[in-house]
Design a protein around this motif. Structure first.
Motif, short mmCIF file in Angstrom:
data_model
loop_
_atom_site.label_atom_id
_atom_site.label_comp_id
_atom_site.label_asym_id
_atom_site.label_seq_id
_atom_site.Cartn_x
_atom_site.Cartn_y
_atom_site.Cartn_z
N VAL A 1 -11.98 -6.76 9.35
CA VAL A 1 -12.35 -6.02 8.17
C VAL A 1 -13.48 -5.05 8.51
CG1 VAL A 1 -13.19 -6.16 5.79
CG2 VAL A 1 -11.70 -7.95 6.70
N VAL A 2 -13.32 -3.80 8.09
CA VAL A 2 -14.37 -2.80 8.22
C VAL A 2 -15.06 -2.68 6.88
CG1 VAL A 2 -14.90 -0.38 8.72
CG2 VAL A 2 -13.07 -1.56 9.98
N GLU A 3 -16.34 -2.95 6.85
CA GLU A 3 -17.07 -2.94 5.58
C GLU A 3 -18.36 -2.15 5.73
OE1 GLU A 3 -17.50 -7.08 4.91
OE2 GLU A 3 -15.64 -7.25 3.81
N GLY A 4 -18.71 -1.46 4.69
CA GLY A 4 -19.95 -0.71 4.71
C GLY A 4 -20.08 0.20 3.51
N SER B 1 -14.40 -2.27 1.49
CA SER B 1 -13.87 -3.13 2.55
C SER B 1 -12.49 -2.60 2.91
CB SER B 1 -13.78 -4.58 2.07
OG SER B 1 -12.99 -5.36 2.95
N ILE B 2 -12.23 -2.40 4.21
CA ILE B 2 -10.94 -1.90 4.69
C ILE B 2 -10.34 -2.95 5.61
CG2 ILE B 2 -9.73 -0.06 5.90
CD1 ILE B 2 -12.10 1.75 5.35
N ILE B 3 -9.18 -3.47 5.25
CA ILE B 3 -8.46 -4.42 6.11
C ILE B 3 -7.68 -3.61 7.14
CG2 ILE B 3 -6.76 -6.27 6.18
CD1 ILE B 3 -7.49 -6.95 3.31
N SER C 1 -5.44 -4.36 9.41
CA SER C 1 -4.02 -4.62 9.62
C SER C 1 -3.13 -3.94 8.59
CB SER C 1 -3.76 -6.13 9.62
OG SER C 1 -4.14 -6.69 8.37
N SER C 2 -3.61 -3.81 7.35
CA SER C 2 -2.78 -3.25 6.29
C SER C 2 -3.32 -1.94 5.72
CB SER C 2 -2.65 -4.26 5.14
OG SER C 2 -3.92 -4.53 4.56
N GLY C 3 -4.59 -1.61 6.02
CA GLY C 3 -5.18 -0.40 5.47
C GLY C 3 -5.59 -0.53 4.01
N ARG C 4 -5.57 -1.73 3.47
CA ARG C 4 -5.93 -1.93 2.08
C ARG C 4 -7.44 -1.78 1.90
NH1 ARG C 4 -4.18 -7.06 -1.75
NH2 ARG C 4 -5.05 -6.24 -3.68
N ILE C 5 -7.82 -1.07 0.83
CA ILE C 5 -9.23 -0.78 0.56
C ILE C 5 -9.64 -1.46 -0.73
CG2 ILE C 5 -10.90 1.05 0.07
CD1 ILE C 5 -9.16 2.90 1.78
N THR C 6 -10.81 -2.10 -0.73
CA THR C 6 -11.33 -2.79 -1.90
C THR C 6 -12.80 -2.44 -2.07
OG1 THR C 6 -9.84 -4.63 -1.44
CG2 THR C 6 -11.57 -5.03 -3.05
N LYS C 7 -13.19 -2.15 -3.29
CA LYS C 7 -14.59 -1.89 -3.58
C LYS C 7 -15.32 -3.21 -3.74
CE LYS C 7 -15.47 1.59 -6.41
NZ LYS C 7 -15.40 2.51 -7.58
N LEU C 8 -16.49 -3.34 -3.12
CA LEU C 8 -17.25 -4.58 -3.12
C LEU C 8 -18.59 -4.37 -3.79
CD1 LEU C 8 -16.63 -5.64 0.58
CD2 LEU C 8 -15.38 -6.43 -1.42
#
Length: 466
Positions: free
Chosen positions: A151-154, A207-209, A211-218
């Motif tokens: 996961v890429v997060e920032g 947050s960017i997963i 493997s799937s490119g799914r993006i979620t606001k945290l």
């Protein structure tokens, strides 16, 4: 070819599946209605009466899944649930056997597999009886898989989107920063669409997963993420045995699964367990009308219960001493003696009038039908004489009659009254009146069987009667 090396679970796709709910015969049941000491409440969670049977079901569930009954006020053993047990719910019709099974399913929660079948479902031209039972058993065993995702997060510093000269393609980059570093990531069209969908702006933490490119606001920056998914063994079987993968689960006709593939999957699941990546979740297989199984099925179940990957099997039967299908022998509840030796029998009994009244009130509330006090009393009387299922079936019908009455008279209310209930009662026969009607029509129907004789009706000479 090493089948096990390519085994997948399809959890990413299965997580997106949703379930549609509707008002059904047992949709009002949300649990077994037990307290923390497994003592049954007289009327709780949609369950009424059958106190001993409900308590027995609660004891079984605590043995199967201790966490289902854990609370702040109780201390429950954390030992793993036991498998390979068999329970028989035995009692007359309309005594809540299926309701208890539904209550067990609701108590266990969504992560514990609960499979319901009717015994007659195993008889099919598309697959063998043992294959149908095998699939039902494996649907009742879950695999709880722990996955560590990259996961890429920032925090978003800047988003730049560039379009091609023709305007058809687009690309871009996003600058993310954490407390330690700041990095630029290239974005394709799919990720840009995800950014637009989530309405990501500078200053948001995302947050960017990978493997799937799914993006979620945290709401805050995270350092690691471990996800847990629960899928059944049958779902893993189908995903790995069909070219269309998880989509085969929605096609309905899953067909038979090769035994070598199942063996490879079992080995792979065993490896995951040893590595700490997965654990088995013992579920429940509920077989209604179990007396409809034949001797071949009973022998298969007897052997399957001895396996390591065996769920809790709950069976229901309303038979007394009955013939065991596929043989000339007779046995209690229509089951062979060797299988009966394995089961714990839970008995259900007829409901008391006051319990029937409570059930009628619950069903009226569930179906959003308002019934007058006198009509409610009449429903209780009908349930005692014609059967509770028949009485509950009259509720919705009586509401239609009440609405028709209100429309014809141009006033009044939709409250079901005695008059509405009597009209519905006159339109639909209960089993007792149906038998009486058949006696009155004796000789006028096409074919009638009395004992082993077949009596042909008046017009039987117009066609062949076998």
């Amino acid at each position: 070819m090493d089948i096990g090396a390519g085994i997948t679970t399809g959890t990413a796709e299965l997580r997106e599946a949703t379930r549609m709910e509707r008002i059904g015969v047992h949709s009002h049941i949300t649990g077994l209605g037990l307290d923390d000491r497994l003592e049954p409440r007289p009327n709780s969670q949609g369950m009424v009466g059958q106190l001993r049977a409900r308590k027995a079901a609660g004891v079984i569930l605590r043995m199967l899944s201790p966490s289902s009954f854990s609370s702040a006020s109780t201390t429950v053993s954390t030992a793993p649930g036991l498998s390979g047990r068999a329970i028989l719910l035995a009692g007359p019709p309309s005594t809540g056997k299926t309701a208890i099974a539904r209550g067990m399913a609701a108590t266990l929660g969504p992560d514990v597999p609960f499979t319901t079948i009717t015994a007659s479902e195993v008889y099919s031209l598309s697959m063998s009886k043992t294959e149908a039972l095998t699939q039902a058993l494996r649907r009742s065993i879950g695999v709880r898989i722990r996955e560590e995702e990259e996961v890429v997060e920032g925090e978003v510093v800047e988003i730049v989107v560039e379009r091609g000269i023709t305007g058809s393609g687009k690309s871009g980059r996003v600058i993310l920063k954490t407390t330690d570093m700041e990095t630029v990531y290239e974005m394709g069209g799919k990720m840009i669409d995800e950014m637009t969908k989530e309405k990501v702006l500078a200053g948001d933490i995302i947050s960017i997963i990978k493997s799937s490119g799914r993006i979620t606001k945290l709401g805050e920056i995270l350092t690691r993420r471990t996800t847990t998914h629960t899928v059944s063994l049958h779902e893993i079987d189908i995903i790995n045995s069909r070219t269309q993968g998880f989509l085969a689960l929605f096609a309905g006709d899953t067909g038979e699964v090769a035994a070598p593939l199942r063996a490879q999957i079992d080995v792979k699941v065993g490896e995951w367990r040893e590595e700490g990546k997965a654990e088995l979740v013992t579920g429940v297989l509920f077989i209604d009308e179990v007396h409809m199984l034949d001797m071949e099925c009973f022998s298969f179940l007897n052997r399957a219960l001895e396996g390591e990957l065996a769920p809790l099997v709950v069976m229901a039967s309303n038979r007394g001493i009955a013939r065991i299908r596929g043989t000339e022998m007779r046995g209690p509840h229509g089951l062979p003696p060797d299988l009966l030796d394995r089961v714990l029998i839970v008995a259900t009994s007829k409901y008391a009038p006051e319990e029937v009244r409570q059930i009628i009130k619950i069903r009226c509330q569930e179906e959003d039908v308002e019934v007058g006090a006198d009509a409610e009393e009449l429903l209780v009387q009908i349930a005692g004489e014609a059967g509770m299922r028949y009485a509950l079936g009259l509720i919705a019908v009586s509401q239609v009659v009440a609405r028709r009455r209100m429309k014809n008279t141009g006033g009044g209310s939709e409250v079901v009254e005695v008059e509405d209930l009597r009209r519905a009662y006159g339109c639909f026969m209960d089993p007792g009146r149906s038998v009486q009607w058949l006696k009155e029509q004796q000789g006028s129907l096409l074919v009638e069987e009395i004992g082993s004789d077949i009596i042909q009706g008046q017009n039987a000479d117009k066609m062949d009667v076998v």
